[in-house]
Design a protein around this motif. Structure first.
Motif, PDB file in Angstrom:
ATOM      1  N   MET A   1     -25.297  38.318  28.038  1.00 33.21           N
ATOM      2  CA  MET A   1     -25.098  40.184  29.132  1.00 33.21           C
ATOM      3  C   MET A   1     -25.067  39.161  29.871  1.00 33.21           C
ATOM      4  SD  MET A   1     -29.594  40.807  29.411  1.00 33.21           S
ATOM      5  CE  MET A   1     -30.174  38.575  29.650  1.00 33.21           C
ATOM      6  N   ILE A   2     -25.500  40.622  30.558  1.00 34.14           N
ATOM      7  CA  ILE A   2     -24.966  40.589  32.449  1.00 34.14           C
ATOM      8  C   ILE A   2     -25.794  41.632  33.276  1.00 34.14           C
ATOM      9  CG2 ILE A   2     -23.258  41.384  34.098  1.00 34.14           C
ATOM     10  CD1 ILE A   2     -20.808  41.230  31.939  1.00 34.14           C
ATOM     11  N   LYS A   3     -26.425  40.897  34.437  1.00 32.95           N
ATOM     12  CA  LYS A   3     -27.166  41.650  34.860  1.00 32.95           C
ATOM     13  C   LYS A   3     -27.179  41.725  35.950  1.00 32.95           C
ATOM     14  CE  LYS A   3     -31.692  39.310  33.182  1.00 32.95           C
ATOM     15  NZ  LYS A   3     -32.868  38.202  33.523  1.00 32.95           N
ATOM     16  N   VAL A   9     -23.233  40.504  43.211  1.00 31.77           N
ATOM     17  CA  VAL A   9     -23.991  39.012  42.319  1.00 31.77           C
ATOM     18  C   VAL A   9     -24.213  39.455  41.103  1.00 31.77           C
ATOM     19  CG1 VAL A   9     -25.567  37.121  42.151  1.00 31.77           C
ATOM     20  CG2 VAL A   9     -24.915  37.805  44.479  1.00 31.77           C
ATOM     21  N   LEU A  10     -23.780  38.996  39.791  1.00 33.03           N
ATOM     22  CA  LEU A  10     -24.214  39.328  38.457  1.00 33.03           C
ATOM     23  C   LEU A  10     -24.837  37.382  38.468  1.00 33.03           C
ATOM     24  CD1 LEU A  10     -20.945  40.764  39.436  1.00 33.03           C
ATOM     25  CD2 LEU A  10     -21.932  41.938  37.268  1.00 33.03           C
ATOM     26  N   GLU A  11     -25.220  38.265  36.800  1.00 28.71           N
ATOM     27  CA  GLU A  11     -25.775  36.802  36.659  1.00 28.71           C
ATOM     28  C   GLU A  11     -25.299  36.989  34.692  1.00 28.71           C
ATOM     29  OE1 GLU A  11     -30.814  34.541  34.551  1.00 28.71           O
ATOM     30  OE2 GLU A  11     -30.802  36.475  36.513  1.00 28.71           O
ATOM     31  N   ILE A  12     -24.847  36.140  33.772  1.00 30.56           N
ATOM     32  CA  ILE A  12     -24.079  36.185  33.425  1.00 30.56           C
ATOM     33  C   ILE A  12     -25.379  34.935  31.979  1.00 30.56           C
ATOM     34  CG2 ILE A  12     -22.721  35.080  31.549  1.00 30.56           C
ATOM     35  CD1 ILE A  12     -21.626  36.225  34.579  1.00 30.56           C
ATOM     36  N   LEU A  24     -18.036  36.500  31.229  1.00 27.69           N
ATOM     37  CA  LEU A  24     -18.012  35.956  32.762  1.00 27.69           C
ATOM     38  C   LEU A  24     -15.783  36.911  32.969  1.00 27.69           C
ATOM     39  CD1 LEU A  24     -17.856  32.263  32.452  1.00 27.69           C
ATOM     40  CD2 LEU A  24     -19.098  33.333  33.526  1.00 27.69           C
ATOM     41  N   ASN A  25     -15.601  37.130  32.411  1.00 27.85           N
ATOM     42  CA  ASN A  25     -13.968  37.387  32.593  1.00 27.85           C
ATOM     43  C   ASN A  25     -14.416  39.402  32.730  1.00 27.85           C
ATOM     44  OD1 ASN A  25     -12.155  36.121  31.697  1.00 27.85           O
ATOM     45  ND2 ASN A  25     -12.568  36.924  30.096  1.00 27.85           N
ATOM     46  N   THR A  26     -15.341  39.312  32.210  1.00 26.41           N
ATOM     47  CA  THR A  26     -15.974  40.885  32.475  1.00 26.41           C
ATOM     48  C   THR A  26     -16.738  40.821  34.181  1.00 26.41           C
ATOM     49  OG1 THR A  26     -16.467  41.562  30.580  1.00 26.41           O
ATOM     50  CG2 THR A  26     -17.813  43.417  31.628  1.00 26.41           C
ATOM     51  N   ASP A  49     -26.332  25.962  34.169  1.00 26.02           N
ATOM     52  CA  ASP A  49     -26.126  25.086  32.957  1.00 26.02           C
ATOM     53  C   ASP A  49     -25.285  25.957  32.018  1.00 26.02           C
ATOM     54  OD1 ASP A  49     -27.742  26.998  31.372  1.00 26.02           O
ATOM     55  OD2 ASP A  49     -29.297  26.925  32.578  1.00 26.02           O
ATOM     56  N   CYS A  50     -25.209  25.123  30.401  1.00 28.74           N
ATOM     57  CA  CYS A  50     -24.528  25.780  29.319  1.00 28.74           C
ATOM     58  C   CYS A  50     -24.772  26.930  29.227  1.00 28.74           C
ATOM     59  CB  CYS A  50     -24.217  24.357  27.990  1.00 28.74           C
ATOM     60  SG  CYS A  50     -25.848  24.775  27.718  1.00 28.74           S
ATOM     61  N   THR A  51     -25.248  28.234  29.572  1.00 25.71           N
ATOM     62  CA  THR A  51     -25.683  28.903  28.924  1.00 25.71           C
ATOM     63  C   THR A  51     -26.319  30.199  29.945  1.00 25.71           C
ATOM     64  OG1 THR A  51     -28.740  28.875  28.590  1.00 25.71           O
ATOM     65  CG2 THR A  51     -26.516  28.520  27.041  1.00 25.71           C
ATOM     66  N   SER A  52     -25.657  29.471  30.888  1.00 26.03           N
ATOM     67  CA  SER A  52     -26.078  31.283  32.605  1.00 26.03           C
ATOM     68  C   SER A  52     -24.689  30.138  33.948  1.00 26.03           C
ATOM     69  CB  SER A  52     -28.015  30.310  33.161  1.00 26.03           C
ATOM     70  OG  SER A  52     -28.106  30.575  34.248  1.00 26.03           O
ATOM     71  N   TYR A  53     -24.573  31.650  33.748  1.00 24.95           N
ATOM     72  CA  TYR A  53     -23.856  31.394  35.015  1.00 24.95           C
ATOM     73  C   TYR A  53     -23.644  32.653  36.417  1.00 24.95           C
ATOM     74  CZ  TYR A  53     -21.053  28.755  31.832  1.00 24.95           C
ATOM     75  OH  TYR A  53     -20.759  28.180  30.925  1.00 24.95           O
ATOM     76  N   THR A  54     -23.518  32.507  37.161  1.00 21.90           N
ATOM     77  CA  THR A  54     -23.888  33.503  38.260  1.00 21.90           C
ATOM     78  C   THR A  54     -22.047  33.615  38.169  1.00 21.90           C
ATOM     79  OG1 THR A  54     -24.338  32.273  40.220  1.00 21.90           O
ATOM     80  CG2 THR A  54     -25.809  33.728  39.216  1.00 21.90           C
ATOM     81  N   VAL A  55     -22.086  35.357  39.324  1.00 21.02           N
ATOM     82  CA  VAL A  55     -19.944  35.689  39.427  1.00 21.02           C
ATOM     83  C   VAL A  55     -20.673  36.384  40.821  1.00 21.02           C
ATOM     84  CG1 VAL A  55     -18.308  36.376  38.986  1.00 21.02           C
ATOM     85  CG2 VAL A  55     -19.158  35.318  36.937  1.00 21.02           C
ATOM     86  N   ALA A  56     -20.444  36.127  42.276  1.00 17.91           N
ATOM     87  CA  ALA A  56     -20.601  36.750  43.212  1.00 17.91           C
ATOM     88  C   ALA A  56     -19.189  36.465  43.699  1.00 17.91           C
ATOM     89  CB  ALA A  56     -21.768  34.968  43.995  1.00 17.91           C
ATOM     90  N   VAL A  57     -19.357  37.350  45.121  1.00 18.49           N
ATOM     91  CA  VAL A  57     -19.244  38.157  45.923  1.00 18.49           C
ATOM     92  C   VAL A  57     -18.561  37.474  47.160  1.00 18.49           C
ATOM     93  CG1 VAL A  57     -17.522  39.182  47.963  1.00 18.49           C
ATOM     94  CG2 VAL A  57     -17.753  40.040  45.684  1.00 18.49           C
ATOM     95  N   SER A  58     -18.748  36.534  47.700  1.00 15.14           N
ATOM     96  CA  SER A  58     -19.016  35.431  48.249  1.00 15.14           C
ATOM     97  C   SER A  58     -17.569  35.297  49.749  1.00 15.14           C
ATOM     98  CB  SER A  58     -19.205  33.714  47.921  1.00 15.14           C
ATOM     99  OG  SER A  58     -19.934  32.650  48.706  1.00 15.14           O
ATOM    100  N   ARG A  59     -18.596  34.369  50.519  1.00 17.99           N
ATOM    101  CA  ARG A  59     -18.387  35.015  52.135  1.00 17.99           C
ATOM    102  C   ARG A  59     -17.614  33.230  52.108  1.00 17.99           C
ATOM    103  NH1 ARG A  59     -22.705  35.059  56.343  1.00 17.99           N
ATOM    104  NH2 ARG A  59     -23.036  36.936  55.189  1.00 17.99           N
ATOM    105  N   ASP A  60     -17.753  32.315  50.671  1.00 20.78           N
ATOM    106  CA  ASP A  60     -17.649  31.251  51.250  1.00 20.78           C
ATOM    107  C   ASP A  60     -15.585  30.241  50.403  1.00 20.78           C
ATOM    108  OD1 ASP A  60     -19.444  30.009  52.721  1.00 20.78           O
ATOM    109  OD2 ASP A  60     -20.527  30.232  50.832  1.00 20.78           O
TER     110      ASP A  60
END
Length: 76
Positions: A1-3, A9-12, A24-26, A49-60
């Motif tokens: 699930m993607i939020k 910021v997207l949460e997987i 994650l690819n999406t 953790d093994c079931t939770s990720y975030t994908v973000a556009v980051s200035r870092d």
């Protein structure tokens, strides 16, 4: 699930490897499209953790790059 928490910021959350990989690819494709609009920031993928990720556009992260990090170390 993607939020979507915002445009940046997207949460997987998923419990099986195939869903994690697909989500994650999406999410990275969504973030990349957003990052390409501004051409100033890259993408940061964080494993919480093994079931939770975030994908973000980051200035870092430099534009055109994707960096990965772990929020917490794996248990020993």
């Amino acid at each position: 699930m993607i939020k979507h928490h915002s445009d940046l910021v997207l949460e997987i959350t998923a419990h099986d490897p195939d869903t994690i990989e697909n989500d994650l690819n999406t999410a990275e494709a969504i973030a990349r499209a957003r990052a390409m609009q501004d051409r100033r920031h890259g993408i940061l993928v964080t494993r919480h953790d093994c079931t939770s990720y975030t994908v973000a556009v980051s200035r870092d992260v430099p534009y055109g790059e994707t960096h990965e990090r772990r929020d917490k170390p794996d248990p020993a």
